[in-house]
Design an enzyme around this catalytic site. Structure first.
Site, PDB file in Angstrom:
ATOM      1  N   GLU A   2      38.070  98.523  37.455  1.00  0.00           N
ATOM      2  CA  GLU A   2      39.097  97.812  36.877  1.00  0.00           C
ATOM      3  C   GLU A   2      38.468  96.838  35.979  1.00  0.00           C
ATOM      4  O   GLU A   2      37.645  96.251  36.413  1.00  0.00           O
ATOM      5  CB  GLU A   2      40.072  97.326  37.954  1.00  0.00           C
ATOM      6  CG  GLU A   2      41.370  96.474  37.449  1.00  0.00           C
ATOM      7  CD  GLU A   2      42.021  96.102  38.518  1.00  0.00           C
ATOM      8  OE1 GLU A   2      42.203  96.803  39.762  1.00  0.00           O
ATOM      9  OE2 GLU A   2      42.752  95.031  38.370  1.00  0.00           O
ATOM     10  N   ASP A  59      40.256  93.733  33.680  1.00  0.00           N
ATOM     11  CA  ASP A  59      41.560  93.032  33.658  1.00  0.00           C
ATOM     12  C   ASP A  59      41.832  91.726  32.564  1.00  0.00           C
ATOM     13  O   ASP A  59      40.901  91.024  32.585  1.00  0.00           O
ATOM     14  CB  ASP A  59      41.755  92.153  35.013  1.00  0.00           C
ATOM     15  CG  ASP A  59      41.822  93.068  36.274  1.00  0.00           C
ATOM     16  OD1 ASP A  59      42.318  94.360  35.942  1.00  0.00           O
ATOM     17  OD2 ASP A  59      41.804  92.578  37.336  1.00  0.00           O
ATOM     18  N   GLU A 100      44.685  89.099  32.705  1.00  0.00           N
ATOM     19  CA  GLU A 100      46.060  88.732  33.303  1.00  0.00           C
ATOM     20  C   GLU A 100      46.294  87.401  32.814  1.00  0.00           C
ATOM     21  O   GLU A 100      45.509  86.291  32.502  1.00  0.00           O
ATOM     22  CB  GLU A 100      45.826  88.334  34.631  1.00  0.00           C
ATOM     23  CG  GLU A 100      45.633  89.624  35.567  1.00  0.00           C
ATOM     24  CD  GLU A 100      45.865  89.473  37.049  1.00  0.00           C
ATOM     25  OE1 GLU A 100      46.549  90.278  37.693  1.00  0.00           O
ATOM     26  OE2 GLU A 100      45.253  88.541  37.548  1.00  0.00           O
ATOM     27  N   HIS A 115      43.292  85.078  32.356  1.00  0.00           N
ATOM     28  CA  HIS A 115      42.433  85.394  33.527  1.00  0.00           C
ATOM     29  C   HIS A 115      41.701  86.730  33.234  1.00  0.00           C
ATOM     30  O   HIS A 115      42.388  87.748  33.090  1.00  0.00           O
ATOM     31  CB  HIS A 115      43.113  85.089  34.900  1.00  0.00           C
ATOM     32  CG  HIS A 115      42.367  85.769  36.223  1.00  0.00           C
ATOM     33  ND1 HIS A 115      42.167  84.819  37.058  1.00  0.00           N
ATOM     34  CD2 HIS A 115      42.342  87.147  36.648  1.00  0.00           C
ATOM     35  CE1 HIS A 115      41.408  85.598  38.096  1.00  0.00           C
ATOM     36  NE2 HIS A 115      41.710  86.657  37.937  1.00  0.00           N
ATOM     37  N   THR A 116      40.437  86.935  33.309  1.00  0.00           N
ATOM     38  CA  THR A 116      39.823  88.232  33.241  1.00  0.00           C
ATOM     39  C   THR A 116      38.870  88.390  34.484  1.00  0.00           C
ATOM     40  O   THR A 116      38.374  87.699  35.124  1.00  0.00           O
ATOM     41  CB  THR A 116      38.779  88.124  32.041  1.00  0.00           C
ATOM     42  OG1 THR A 116      37.480  87.342  32.396  1.00  0.00           O
ATOM     43  CG2 THR A 116      39.548  87.791  30.921  1.00  0.00           C
ATOM     44  N   ASN A 117      38.736  89.720  34.817  1.00  0.00           N
ATOM     45  CA  ASN A 117      38.023  90.368  35.801  1.00  0.00           C
ATOM     46  C   ASN A 117      37.362  91.611  35.611  1.00  0.00           C
ATOM     47  O   ASN A 117      37.901  92.248  34.995  1.00  0.00           O
ATOM     48  CB  ASN A 117      38.663  90.051  37.308  1.00  0.00           C
ATOM     49  CG  ASN A 117      37.938  89.935  38.339  1.00  0.00           C
ATOM     50  OD1 ASN A 117      36.913  90.279  38.460  1.00  0.00           O
ATOM     51  ND2 ASN A 117      38.579  89.844  39.598  1.00  0.00           N
ATOM     52  N   ARG A 171      34.619  88.660  39.957  1.00  0.00           N
ATOM     53  CA  ARG A 171      33.916  88.214  38.747  1.00  0.00           C
ATOM     54  C   ARG A 171      34.845  87.498  37.803  1.00  0.00           C
ATOM     55  O   ARG A 171      34.977  88.019  36.540  1.00  0.00           O
ATOM     56  CB  ARG A 171      33.340  89.463  38.061  1.00  0.00           C
ATOM     57  CG  ARG A 171      32.168  90.163  39.016  1.00  0.00           C
ATOM     58  CD  ARG A 171      31.772  91.463  38.172  1.00  0.00           C
ATOM     59  NE  ARG A 171      30.468  91.997  39.075  1.00  0.00           N
ATOM     60  CZ  ARG A 171      30.863  93.169  39.535  1.00  0.00           C
ATOM     61  NH1 ARG A 171      31.835  93.997  39.599  1.00  0.00           N
ATOM     62  NH2 ARG A 171      30.048  93.979  40.494  1.00  0.00           N
ATOM     63  N   GLU A 172      35.573  86.674  38.189  1.00  0.00           N
ATOM     64  CA  GLU A 172      36.543  85.761  37.394  1.00  0.00           C
ATOM     65  C   GLU A 172      35.739  84.898  36.427  1.00  0.00           C
ATOM     66  O   GLU A 172      35.187  84.217  36.553  1.00  0.00           O
ATOM     67  CB  GLU A 172      37.506  85.252  38.463  1.00  0.00           C
ATOM     68  CG  GLU A 172      38.251  86.013  39.301  1.00  0.00           C
ATOM     69  CD  GLU A 172      37.453  85.944  40.610  1.00  0.00           C
ATOM     70  OE1 GLU A 172      36.249  85.505  40.745  1.00  0.00           O
ATOM     71  OE2 GLU A 172      37.885  86.405  41.835  1.00  0.00           O
ATOM     72  N   TRP A 224      50.728  81.692  43.803  1.00  0.00           N
ATOM     73  CA  TRP A 224      49.458  81.426  43.388  1.00  0.00           C
ATOM     74  C   TRP A 224      49.255  81.224  42.081  1.00  0.00           C
ATOM     75  O   TRP A 224      48.093  80.536  41.721  1.00  0.00           O
ATOM     76  CB  TRP A 224      48.385  82.607  43.983  1.00  0.00           C
ATOM     77  CG  TRP A 224      48.648  83.797  43.270  1.00  0.00           C
ATOM     78  CD1 TRP A 224      49.412  84.704  43.619  1.00  0.00           C
ATOM     79  CD2 TRP A 224      48.040  84.256  42.037  1.00  0.00           C
ATOM     80  NE1 TRP A 224      49.223  85.848  42.795  1.00  0.00           N
ATOM     81  CE2 TRP A 224      48.474  85.469  41.867  1.00  0.00           C
ATOM     82  CE3 TRP A 224      47.104  83.772  41.235  1.00  0.00           C
ATOM     83  CZ2 TRP A 224      48.055  86.262  40.613  1.00  0.00           C
ATOM     84  CZ3 TRP A 224      46.706  84.386  39.992  1.00  0.00           C
ATOM     85  CH2 TRP A 224      47.180  85.724  39.937  1.00  0.00           C
ATOM     86  N   GLY A 239      47.849  76.911  41.762  1.00  0.00           N
ATOM     87  CA  GLY A 239      47.563  77.215  42.969  1.00  0.00           C
ATOM     88  C   GLY A 239      48.943  77.704  43.791  1.00  0.00           C
ATOM     89  O   GLY A 239      48.828  77.417  44.879  1.00  0.00           O
ATOM     90  N   ARG A 241      31.037  78.497  45.691  1.00  0.00           N
ATOM     91  CA  ARG A 241      31.737  79.675  46.171  1.00  0.00           C
ATOM     92  C   ARG A 241      30.674  80.784  46.635  1.00  0.00           C
ATOM     93  O   ARG A 241      30.704  81.455  47.735  1.00  0.00           O
ATOM     94  CB  ARG A 241      32.515  80.328  45.278  1.00  0.00           C
ATOM     95  CG  ARG A 241      33.199  81.591  45.420  1.00  0.00           C
ATOM     96  CD  ARG A 241      33.932  82.021  44.019  1.00  0.00           C
ATOM     97  NE  ARG A 241      34.444  83.543  44.162  1.00  0.00           N
ATOM     98  CZ  ARG A 241      34.988  84.071  43.157  1.00  0.00           C
ATOM     99  NH1 ARG A 241      34.936  83.745  42.221  1.00  0.00           N
ATOM    100  NH2 ARG A 241      35.326  85.413  43.722  1.00  0.00           N
TER     101      ARG A 241
END
Length: 287
Positions: free
Chosen positions: A101, A103, A105, A118-120, A129-130, A195, A199, A275
């Site tokens: 995928e 992305d 968003e 937002h990318t991934n 992998r945001e 979310w 958040g 993280r």
């Protein structure tokens, strides 16, 4: 005789190019509306598509074709005003439990506050992998072009021709890369107020519904996958029509990428040592 020979060569060239490239077409020809019970509409003889969201449902569409590598362009105009809680997703994806995928968003926000882009990248079911960005313009005031270049060496996300992210093939370091699963284009507008905005602290204001996002000027220079084979043939990089298959960032594009990441990037997984306490993912160490 020479002119007729030229005409034959020209026609043959055009025919080959049409076989290798999924050219720009209207939404009736290129996409199917997949959900939303009438909230998604194709208008203006196929030149415009709109998605709507209300309290009952969002909406979405997908491409008729599957692609295995390509340069995908779409112009979007996002939900205006108070879009908090809404997400407009535009992405490439395969199917199955080990899917690939790519992305985009767009996370809505309160009036006057910026959208978050937002990318991934997922490969064989693994994402995390945001990278997230603010934009340097109001994405609700007009249409802007959001592009994904996907070739065997790299994935480049671009906005109005400006690269914002590059994900390189790092299989030599054990990093999986999307390269063998054909993907369709998908897009949807949906409620994610648990979310999406701060958040989940800011909820969707349903008194503003319906929320609407608009799409136009889709173009795919791409290898269409059908019945187990690619429209680009066994050696697609040999064709001038497929220059994107070996495309990389030139010096100017690298400078523009750096400018975006220095001034508009607000989250990068490769900088999140909390993280990834056991060590950053190996692709983060690539130059």
């Amino acid at each position: 005789m020479a002119s007729s020979h030229f005409a034959i060569l020209f026609f043959t060239s055009v025919l080959l190019k049409s076989l290798m490239v999924a050219c720009a077409g209207n939404f009736h020809q290129e996409f199917d509306i997949t959900w939303g019970d009438g909230r998604a509409q194709i208008l203006n003889n196929g030149d415009l598509l709109t998605l709507s969201l209300d309290k009952a449902s969002g909406s979405g569409f997908q491409s008729k074709n599957e692609y295995l590598f390509g340069k995908i362009d779409m112009q979007l105009k996002l939900v205006p005003g108070n879009s908090a809680g809404t997400v407009t997703a535009y992405y490439l994806s395969s199917k199955g439990s080990t899917w690939d995928e790519i992305d985009f968003e767009f996370l809505g926000n309160l009036s006057g506050d910026p959208y978050i882009l937002h990318t991934n990248v997922f490969s064989q079911g693994k994402g995390n992998r945001e990278q997230q960005f603010y934009l340097w313009f109001d994405p609700t005031a007009d249409f802007h072009t959001y592009s994904i270049l996907w070739n065997p060496q790299r994935i480049i996300f671009s906005v109005d021709g400006t690269p914002i992210r590059e994900f390189k093939n790092a299989e030599s370091r054990g990093v999986r890369f999307p390269k063998s699963q054909p993907m369709r284009i998908y897009s949807s507008l949906w409620n994610a107020d648990d979310w999406a905005t701060r958040g989940g602290l800011v909820k969707t204001d349903w008194s503003r519904a319906p929320f609407t996002a608009s799409y136009r000027k889709f173009n795919a220079d791409a290898c269409v996958w059908s019945s187990g084979s690619s429209s680009c043939g066994s050696d697609p990089a040999s064709s001038d029509a497929n220059s994107w298959l070996t495309q990389e960032l030139d010096t100017t594009s690298q400078e523009r990428l750096k400018w975006v990441q220095q001034n508009y990037m607000i989250y990068n997984y490769c900088s999140d040592s909390k993280r990834f306490a056991q060590g950053l993912p190996p692709e983060c160490n690539l130059s």
